[in-house]
Design an enzyme around this catalytic site. Structure first.
Site, PDB file in Angstrom:
ATOM      1  N   SER A 119       7.167 -25.144 -39.844  1.00  0.00           N
ATOM      2  CA  SER A 119       6.139 -25.817 -40.652  1.00  0.00           C
ATOM      3  C   SER A 119       6.236 -27.320 -40.533  1.00  0.00           C
ATOM      4  CB  SER A 119       6.353 -25.552 -42.131  1.00  0.00           C
ATOM      5  OG  SER A 119       6.479 -24.233 -42.415  1.00  0.00           O
ATOM      6  N   HIS A 140       2.012 -23.033 -34.905  1.00  0.00           N
ATOM      7  CA  HIS A 140       2.125 -23.004 -36.368  1.00  0.00           C
ATOM      8  C   HIS A 140       0.964 -22.224 -36.984  1.00  0.00           C
ATOM      9  CE1 HIS A 140       2.257 -25.422 -40.373  1.00  0.00           C
ATOM     10  NE2 HIS A 140       2.896 -24.279 -40.479  1.00  0.00           N
ATOM     11  N   GLU A 152      -1.977 -24.419 -35.584  1.00  0.00           N
ATOM     12  CA  GLU A 152      -1.689 -25.784 -35.124  1.00  0.00           C
ATOM     13  C   GLU A 152      -0.792 -25.653 -33.899  1.00  0.00           C
ATOM     14  OE1 GLU A 152      -1.029 -29.500 -38.205  1.00  0.00           O
ATOM     15  OE2 GLU A 152       0.240 -27.768 -38.489  1.00  0.00           O
ATOM     16  N   ASN A 190       1.090 -29.859 -43.050  1.00  0.00           N
ATOM     17  CA  ASN A 190       2.024 -30.024 -44.170  1.00  0.00           C
ATOM     18  C   ASN A 190       2.268 -31.476 -44.553  1.00  0.00           C
ATOM     19  OD1 ASN A 190       2.517 -27.409 -45.087  1.00  0.00           O
ATOM     20  ND2 ASN A 190       3.608 -27.004 -43.181  1.00  0.00           N
TER      21      ASN A 190
HETATM   22  C1  LIG Z   1       3.323 -23.843 -45.428  1.00  0.00           C
HETATM   23  C2  LIG Z   1       2.725 -23.918 -44.084  1.00  0.00           C
HETATM   24  O1  LIG Z   1       3.445 -24.257 -43.135  1.00  0.00           O
HETATM   25  C3  LIG Z   1       1.308 -23.695 -43.770  1.00  0.00           C
HETATM   26  C4  LIG Z   1       0.573 -22.749 -44.646  1.00  0.00           C
HETATM   27  O2  LIG Z   1       0.409 -21.619 -44.305  1.00  0.00           O
HETATM   28  S1  LIG Z   1       0.028 -23.380 -46.064  1.00  0.00           S
HETATM   29  C5  LIG Z   1      -0.842 -22.053 -46.799  1.00  0.00           C
HETATM   30  C6  LIG Z   1      -2.228 -21.925 -46.206  1.00  0.00           C
HETATM   31  N1  LIG Z   1      -2.917 -20.871 -46.902  1.00  0.00           N
HETATM   32  C7  LIG Z   1      -3.720 -21.121 -47.949  1.00  0.00           C
HETATM   33  O3  LIG Z   1      -3.973 -22.251 -48.314  1.00  0.00           O
HETATM   34  C8  LIG Z   1      -4.270 -19.899 -48.607  1.00  0.00           C
HETATM   35  C9  LIG Z   1      -5.102 -20.230 -49.815  1.00  0.00           C
HETATM   36  N2  LIG Z   1      -5.615 -18.994 -50.427  1.00  0.00           N
HETATM   37  C10 LIG Z   1      -6.665 -18.322 -49.888  1.00  0.00           C
HETATM   38  O4  LIG Z   1      -7.264 -18.716 -48.898  1.00  0.00           O
HETATM   39  C11 LIG Z   1      -7.061 -17.058 -50.605  1.00  0.00           C
HETATM   40  O5  LIG Z   1      -6.582 -17.108 -51.922  1.00  0.00           O
HETATM   41  C12 LIG Z   1      -6.535 -15.753 -49.913  1.00  0.00           C
HETATM   42  C13 LIG Z   1      -7.179 -15.612 -48.532  1.00  0.00           C
HETATM   43  C14 LIG Z   1      -5.014 -15.736 -49.764  1.00  0.00           C
HETATM   44  C15 LIG Z   1      -6.879 -14.547 -50.780  1.00  0.00           C
HETATM   45  O6  LIG Z   1      -8.246 -14.561 -50.954  1.00  0.00           O
HETATM   46  P1  LIG Z   1      -8.981 -14.001 -52.278  1.00  0.00           P
HETATM   47  O7  LIG Z   1     -10.412 -13.989 -51.971  1.00  0.00           O
HETATM   48  O8  LIG Z   1      -8.472 -14.735 -53.433  1.00  0.00           O
HETATM   49  O9  LIG Z   1      -8.368 -12.594 -52.470  1.00  0.00           O
HETATM   50  P2  LIG Z   1      -8.724 -11.216 -51.843  1.00  0.00           P
HETATM   51  O10 LIG Z   1     -10.168 -10.852 -52.037  1.00  0.00           O
HETATM   52  O11 LIG Z   1      -7.690 -10.312 -52.408  1.00  0.00           O
HETATM   53  O12 LIG Z   1      -8.434 -11.421 -50.296  1.00  0.00           O
HETATM   54  C16 LIG Z   1      -9.388 -11.809 -49.329  1.00  0.00           C
HETATM   55  C17 LIG Z   1      -9.045 -11.067 -48.039  1.00  0.00           C
HETATM   56  O13 LIG Z   1      -7.742 -11.487 -47.586  1.00  0.00           O
HETATM   57  C18 LIG Z   1      -6.886 -10.355 -47.436  1.00  0.00           C
HETATM   58  N3  LIG Z   1      -5.535 -10.758 -47.831  1.00  0.00           N
HETATM   59  C19 LIG Z   1      -5.181 -11.409 -48.957  1.00  0.00           C
HETATM   60  N4  LIG Z   1      -3.875 -11.636 -48.962  1.00  0.00           N
HETATM   61  C20 LIG Z   1      -3.374 -11.109 -47.822  1.00  0.00           C
HETATM   62  C21 LIG Z   1      -2.081 -11.031 -47.263  1.00  0.00           C
HETATM   63  N5  LIG Z   1      -1.012 -11.567 -47.874  1.00  0.00           N
HETATM   64  N6  LIG Z   1      -1.939 -10.436 -46.062  1.00  0.00           N
HETATM   65  C22 LIG Z   1      -2.995  -9.910 -45.420  1.00  0.00           C
HETATM   66  N7  LIG Z   1      -4.260  -9.965 -45.893  1.00  0.00           N
HETATM   67  C23 LIG Z   1      -4.438 -10.550 -47.080  1.00  0.00           C
HETATM   68  C24 LIG Z   1      -7.438  -9.335 -48.383  1.00  0.00           C
HETATM   69  O14 LIG Z   1      -7.112  -8.032 -47.968  1.00  0.00           O
HETATM   70  C25 LIG Z   1      -8.925  -9.570 -48.286  1.00  0.00           C
HETATM   71  O15 LIG Z   1      -9.428  -8.938 -47.142  1.00  0.00           O
HETATM   72  P3  LIG Z   1     -10.920  -8.344 -47.157  1.00  0.00           P
HETATM   73  O16 LIG Z   1     -11.843  -9.505 -47.241  1.00  0.00           O
HETATM   74  O17 LIG Z   1     -10.993  -7.621 -45.890  1.00  0.00           O
HETATM   75  O18 LIG Z   1     -10.979  -7.480 -48.364  1.00  0.00           O
HETATM   76  N1  LIG Z   2       5.550 -19.430 -45.969  1.00  0.00           N
HETATM   77  C1  LIG Z   2       4.546 -20.038 -45.387  1.00  0.00           C
HETATM   78  O1  LIG Z   2       3.475 -20.198 -45.984  1.00  0.00           O
HETATM   79  C2  LIG Z   2       4.695 -20.561 -43.995  1.00  0.00           C
HETATM   80  C3  LIG Z   2       5.935 -20.629 -43.391  1.00  0.00           C
HETATM   81  N2  LIG Z   2       6.039 -21.102 -42.112  1.00  0.00           N
HETATM   82  C4  LIG Z   2       7.343 -21.160 -41.446  1.00  0.00           C
HETATM   83  O2  LIG Z   2       7.638 -19.854 -40.972  1.00  0.00           O
HETATM   84  C5  LIG Z   2       9.054 -19.649 -41.021  1.00  0.00           C
HETATM   85  C6  LIG Z   2       9.340 -18.397 -41.840  1.00  0.00           C
HETATM   86  O3  LIG Z   2       8.827 -18.552 -43.154  1.00  0.00           O
HETATM   87  P1  LIG Z   2       8.550 -17.291 -44.086  1.00  0.00           P
HETATM   88  O4  LIG Z   2       8.130 -16.127 -43.263  1.00  0.00           O
HETATM   89  O5  LIG Z   2       7.710 -17.755 -45.190  1.00  0.00           O
HETATM   90  O6  LIG Z   2      10.036 -17.023 -44.653  1.00  0.00           O
HETATM   91  P2  LIG Z   2      10.660 -15.663 -45.207  1.00  0.00           P
HETATM   92  O7  LIG Z   2      11.806 -16.086 -46.056  1.00  0.00           O
HETATM   93  O8  LIG Z   2       9.606 -14.775 -45.746  1.00  0.00           O
HETATM   94  O9  LIG Z   2      11.197 -14.941 -43.877  1.00  0.00           O
HETATM   95  C7  LIG Z   2      12.174 -15.458 -43.023  1.00  0.00           C
HETATM   96  C8  LIG Z   2      12.849 -14.263 -42.370  1.00  0.00           C
HETATM   97  O10 LIG Z   2      13.685 -14.718 -41.290  1.00  0.00           O
HETATM   98  C9  LIG Z   2      14.928 -14.071 -41.414  1.00  0.00           C
HETATM   99  N3  LIG Z   2      15.977 -14.832 -40.735  1.00  0.00           N
HETATM  100  C10 LIG Z   2      16.735 -15.838 -41.221  1.00  0.00           C
HETATM  101  N4  LIG Z   2      17.596 -16.242 -40.274  1.00  0.00           N
HETATM  102  C11 LIG Z   2      17.368 -15.485 -39.179  1.00  0.00           C
HETATM  103  C12 LIG Z   2      17.961 -15.397 -37.888  1.00  0.00           C
HETATM  104  N5  LIG Z   2      18.980 -16.190 -37.558  1.00  0.00           N
HETATM  105  N6  LIG Z   2      17.488 -14.489 -37.012  1.00  0.00           N
HETATM  106  C13 LIG Z   2      16.475 -13.664 -37.357  1.00  0.00           C
HETATM  107  N7  LIG Z   2      15.879 -13.686 -38.567  1.00  0.00           N
HETATM  108  C14 LIG Z   2      16.323 -14.588 -39.470  1.00  0.00           C
HETATM  109  C15 LIG Z   2      15.136 -13.982 -42.925  1.00  0.00           C
HETATM  110  O11 LIG Z   2      16.171 -13.086 -43.256  1.00  0.00           O
HETATM  111  P3  LIG Z   2      17.019 -13.424 -44.615  1.00  0.00           P
HETATM  112  O12 LIG Z   2      16.144 -13.005 -45.737  1.00  0.00           O
HETATM  113  O13 LIG Z   2      18.262 -12.635 -44.454  1.00  0.00           O
HETATM  114  O14 LIG Z   2      17.310 -14.908 -44.597  1.00  0.00           O
HETATM  115  C16 LIG Z   2      13.749 -13.513 -43.357  1.00  0.00           C
HETATM  116  O15 LIG Z   2      13.577 -12.117 -43.199  1.00  0.00           O
HETATM  117  C17 LIG Z   2       9.672 -20.944 -41.578  1.00  0.00           C
HETATM  118  O16 LIG Z   2      10.032 -21.785 -40.501  1.00  0.00           O
HETATM  119  C18 LIG Z   2       8.509 -21.540 -42.356  1.00  0.00           C
HETATM  120  O17 LIG Z   2       8.600 -22.918 -42.504  1.00  0.00           O
HETATM  121  C19 LIG Z   2       4.942 -21.495 -41.384  1.00  0.00           C
HETATM  122  C20 LIG Z   2       3.697 -21.406 -41.935  1.00  0.00           C
HETATM  123  C21 LIG Z   2       3.470 -20.986 -43.306  1.00  0.00           C
END
Ligand SMILES: CC(=O)CC(=O)SCCNC(=O)CCNC(=O)[C@H](O)C(C)(C)COP(=O)(O)OP(=O)(O)OC[C@H]1O[C@@H](n2cnc3c(N)ncnc32)[C@H](O)[C@@H]1OP(=O)(O)O
Ligand SMILES: NC(=O)C1=CN([C@@H]2O[C@H](COP(=O)(O)OP(=O)(O)OC[C@H]3O[C@@H](n4cnc5c(N)ncnc54)[C@H](OP(=O)(O)O)[C@@H]3O)[C@@H](O)[C@H]2O)C=CC1
Length: 283
Positions: A119, A140, A152, A190
């Site tokens: 991320s 990403h 990304e 991010n």
């Molecule tokens: C941290 C990082 O590095 C980067 C990141 O990823 S940051 C996070 C980026 N993501 C976001 O910002 C998500 C923001 N949230 C959303 O867009 C929406 O709330 C959401 C898509 C998650 C859910 O949408 P919603 O309309 O509130 O709920 P809901 O109607 O239950 O879901 C919409 C669809 O998504 C699907 N869905 C929801 N959550 C899901 C999940 N965890 N896995 C798979 N599918 C999922 C649902 O099944 C549904 O599908 P259908 O349209 O086919 O029915």
């Molecule tokens: N959460 C998010 O919204 C997003 C996350 N990411 C990135 O994706 C990556 C994973 O995040 P996320 O899936 O949320 O995290 P989770 O905690 O859900 O999953 C991480 C998984 O990796 C496993 N793991 C840890 N160390 C190892 C290893 N050495 N070899 C194999 N598996 C390992 C963990 O096991 P254990 O539980 O034992 O540690 C766990 O099952 C991170 O780099 C995160 O920054 C990117 C986009 C969005």
């Protein structure tokens, strides 16, 4: 370069989602985690998601079974020997990621691309842990992977055009939209999203409003699908903290300091939805 076999490292929420979309697109996928039960949990979630798609008439039962059959369980990084591309989605920690990349570099065939779903961590630094930095790239995905369109794509300093193009092509085959960005902490997504989430946590910490009010303002006032605190729980508070620390350290700017309340919750094991409690409580 033709990609047919994929290995995904980490069967958590991101790794599971990545394995799912790859299997749906016809790739053979090795899904790897440290322990077998983590891989099983990942595959269970994938099966649930695919069943929902069958119920909604978006895929047939046969297509679902075929996708599941394309996913192979793995506990051993040596399985990278079968892969044309490895997508790493383990925890957001540089030491863990460089250790994995060193091992993958030894195990994967010479032509294989080593991609990371990090991320925020620098791709160039992860690439430098290998003998093939030209074949290392950031891929990403966004959470939830089956739903979100964006990937990304981030080149390290040495990444070749050929590798970039192969990853871009694969992203399109996954029915996702590739957007290229440069290798700086947090990339674009991010660098912008996480300070907003951190500010929302400060807003709660300083007693400006309740968590519900903060989320309501952003949902109803700015049309965000989730409020920032709900989104932080969804991403994982540990991941949010790691990302803020990487921004803080990477830019050396105090504006990225993580909120003490975020640290406190992570120390308490309140990691958000995945642990059952974060800003909100989950069943
Ligand atoms: C941290 C990082 O590095 C980067 C990141 O990823 S940051 C996070 C980026 N993501 C976001 O910002 C998500 C923001 N949230 C959303 O867009 C929406 O709330 C959401 C898509 C998650 C859910 O949408 P919603 O309309 O509130 O709920 P809901 O109607 O239950 O879901 C919409 C669809 O998504 C699907 N869905 C929801 N959550 C899901 C999940 N965890 N896995 C798979 N599918 C999922 C649902 O099944 C549904 O599908 P259908 O349209 O086919 O029915
Ligand atoms: N959460 C998010 O919204 C997003 C996350 N990411 C990135 O994706 C990556 C994973 O995040 P996320 O899936 O949320 O995290 P989770 O905690 O859900 O999953 C991480 C998984 O990796 C496993 N793991 C840890 N160390 C190892 C290893 N050495 N070899 C194999 N598996 C390992 C963990 O096991 P254990 O539980 O034992 O540690 C766990 O099952 C991170 O780099 C995160 O920054 C990117 C986009 C969005």
């Amino acid at each position: 370069m033709s990609i047919k076999k994929v290995m995904v490292i980490g069967a958590g929420q991101m790794g599971g989602g990545i394995a799912q979309v790859c299997a749906q697109a016809g790739y053979e996928v090795y899904l790897n985690d440290l322990r077998e039960e983590f891989v099983d949990r990942g595959i269970e979630t994938i099966a649930k998601n695919l069943s929902r798609s069958v119920e909604k008439g978006r895929m047939t039962e046969e297509e679902k079974e075929a996708a599941l059959e394309r996913i192979i369980r793995s506990k051993d990084l040596q399985d990278a020997a079968h892969a044309d591309i490895v997508i790493e989605a383990a925890v957001e920690n540089m030491t863990i990621k460089t250790d994995i990349f060193k091992k993958l570099d030894q195990a994967a065939p010479a032509h294989a691309i080593l991609a990371t779903n990090t991320s925020s961590l620098p791709i160039t630094e992860i690439a430098a842990a290998t003998e093939r930095p030209e074949q290392v790239i950031g891929m990403h995905f966004m959470n939830p992977v089956p739903v979100m369109k964006l990937v990304e794509i981030i080149r390290g300093l040495a990444t070749t055009d050929e590798v970039y193009q192969a990853v871009e092509e694969m992203t399109l085959k996954l029915n996702k939209a590739p957007v290229e960005v440069n290798d700086f902490p947090g990339f674009v997504s991010n660098r912008i999203l996480m300070p907003m989430i951190n500010e929302a946590i400060y807003t709660l910490f300083e007693g400006v409003a309740t968590k519900e009010a903060i989320d309501d303002v952003m949902k109803m006032g700015m049309n965000h699908p989730m409020g920032p605190l709900e989104l932080a729980d969804f991403i994982g508070l540990d991941t949010c903290l790691y990302i803020m620390e990487i921004l803080h350290e990477g830019f050396g700017d105090s504006k990225y300091r993580p909120c003490p309340l975020l640290r406190k919750y992570v120390k308490a094991g309140w990691l958000g939805k995945k642990s059952g409690r974060g800003f909100y409580i989950y069943e």
